[in-house]
Design an enzyme around this catalytic site. Structure first.
Site, mmCIF file in Angstrom:
data_model
loop_
_atom_site.group_PDB
_atom_site.id
_atom_site.type_symbol
_atom_site.label_atom_id
_atom_site.label_comp_id
_atom_site.label_asym_id
_atom_site.label_seq_id
_atom_site.Cartn_x
_atom_site.Cartn_y
_atom_site.Cartn_z
ATOM 1 N N HIS A 1 9.659 12.024 10.945
ATOM 2 C CA HIS A 1 9.070 10.960 11.454
ATOM 3 C C HIS A 1 8.735 12.640 12.548
ATOM 4 O O HIS A 1 7.354 12.213 13.099
ATOM 5 C CB HIS A 1 9.709 10.229 12.790
ATOM 6 C CG HIS A 1 10.405 8.889 11.587
ATOM 7 N ND1 HIS A 1 11.651 8.192 12.048
ATOM 8 C CD2 HIS A 1 9.373 7.649 11.118
ATOM 9 C CE1 HIS A 1 11.846 7.302 11.180
ATOM 10 N NE2 HIS A 1 10.379 7.102 10.861
ATOM 11 N N LYS B 1 12.613 -6.675 9.352
ATOM 12 C CA LYS B 1 13.964 -5.627 9.169
ATOM 13 C C LYS B 1 14.612 -6.462 10.515
ATOM 14 O O LYS B 1 13.604 -7.309 11.655
ATOM 15 C CB LYS B 1 13.080 -4.667 9.844
ATOM 16 C CG LYS B 1 12.830 -3.373 8.694
ATOM 17 C CD LYS B 1 12.082 -2.664 9.023
ATOM 18 C CE LYS B 1 11.075 -2.218 7.502
ATOM 19 N NZ LYS B 1 10.777 -1.086 8.109
ATOM 20 N N ARG C 1 5.026 8.927 1.502
ATOM 21 C CA ARG C 1 5.914 9.511 1.119
ATOM 22 C C ARG C 1 5.359 9.606 0.068
ATOM 23 O O ARG C 1 5.755 10.697 -0.639
ATOM 24 C CB ARG C 1 7.472 9.617 1.341
ATOM 25 C CG ARG C 1 8.108 9.854 2.935
ATOM 26 C CD ARG C 1 9.396 9.397 3.132
ATOM 27 N NE ARG C 1 9.096 7.734 3.089
ATOM 28 C CZ ARG C 1 9.940 6.260 3.736
ATOM 29 N NH1 ARG C 1 11.102 6.934 3.511
ATOM 30 N NH2 ARG C 1 10.123 5.207 3.730
ATOM 31 N N SER D 1 14.639 6.389 6.693
ATOM 32 C CA SER D 1 15.777 5.820 7.755
ATOM 33 C C SER D 1 16.532 4.444 6.840
ATOM 34 O O SER D 1 18.443 4.745 7.635
ATOM 35 C CB SER D 1 15.534 5.280 9.346
ATOM 36 O OG SER D 1 14.074 6.105 9.721
HETATM 37 O O1 PNS Z 1 8.516 2.357 10.274
HETATM 38 P P1 PNS Z 1 7.925 0.843 9.415
HETATM 39 O O2 PNS Z 1 8.985 -0.310 9.373
HETATM 40 O O3 PNS Z 1 7.091 1.072 8.657
HETATM 41 O O4 PNS Z 1 6.670 0.455 11.099
HETATM 42 C C1 PNS Z 1 5.963 -1.034 10.238
HETATM 43 C C2 PNS Z 1 5.348 -0.891 11.956
HETATM 44 C C3 PNS Z 1 6.524 -1.647 13.348
HETATM 45 C C4 PNS Z 1 4.787 -0.073 12.291
HETATM 46 C C5 PNS Z 1 4.611 -2.553 11.415
HETATM 47 O O5 PNS Z 1 5.072 -3.860 11.154
HETATM 48 C C6 PNS Z 1 3.946 -3.234 12.751
HETATM 49 O O6 PNS Z 1 2.679 -2.699 13.104
HETATM 50 N N1 PNS Z 1 4.639 -4.401 14.096
HETATM 51 C C7 PNS Z 1 3.422 -4.924 15.075
HETATM 52 C C8 PNS Z 1 2.984 -6.079 14.651
HETATM 53 C C9 PNS Z 1 2.124 -6.494 13.753
HETATM 54 O O7 PNS Z 1 0.874 -5.773 14.209
HETATM 55 N N2 PNS Z 1 2.056 -6.264 12.676
HETATM 56 C C10 PNS Z 1 1.015 -6.696 11.405
HETATM 57 C C11 PNS Z 1 0.917 -5.458 10.682
HETATM 58 S S1 PNS Z 1 -0.457 -5.625 9.649
#
Ligand code: PNS
Length: 160
Positions: free
Chosen positions: A17, A41, A89, A126
């Protein structure tokens, strides 16, 4: 100079990250790192994720940290941010990122930039780190020192 948002779960933040955040800052000038929530999650580091991200990135010029509550697109609109940047990745990342990118663009026009992970970090995850950590393995070379310290603190607790 442009500010891009680098959003993620950061459960916990890894050296992979930090590499993406550093390269995003070098490309765009300013990066706001957004510690968000994926409702699919459950987070091992919970609310501590943001404190660990802040500590890991402390003193990095052009980098700030914020938590994201609710929809990412609403957060970006409030902050005047027009693009997010995500590390990529392998194929599975791409499939998921593409879905989110199109949804976010459809909702408000928010753009997504996908940055290939550095070769030395392409298999870093992670999820795997949490698994190894829970089973007592040494993951310190994959995480910033504040995360390694927190893992040791947790290990010393009987509930771990
Ligand atoms: O590291 P990750 O788990 O891939 O991160 C995902 C994250 C937190 C960036 C994504 O779930 C997110 O944007 N969450 C905020 C809520 C939201 O807008 N969800 C719809 C995404 S299209």
């Amino acid at each position: 100079m442009t500010t891009v948002l680098c959003p993620g779960s950061f459960d916990p933040i890894t050296v992979g990250h930090i590499d993406i955040i550093t390269r995003a800052r070098d490309l765009f000038g300013n990066v706001l790192v957004g510690v968000g929530r994926n409702n699919q999650k459950s987070y091992l580091f919970g609310d501590q994720r943001i404190a660990l991200v802040r500590e890991a990135l402390e003193g990095m010029e052009g980098v700030e940290v914020s938590s994201i509550e609710g929809l990412l697109v609403n957060f970006c609109r409030e902050q005047g941010i027009t693009a997010v940047i995500k590390g990529l990745r392998f194929g599975a990342d791409f499939d998921f990122e593409l879905q989110m990118a199109h949804m976010n663009r459809g909702l408000t026009g928010l753009e997504t930039v996908l940055l290939p992970a550095a070769a030395e970090h392409v298999t870093l995850s992670s999820t795997i780190l949490r698994e190894v950590m829970k089973l007592g393995g040494d993951v310190s070379r994959y995480v910033p020192s504040c995360v390694a310290r927190e893992i040791n603190v947790r290990r010393s607790q009987p509930s771990f």
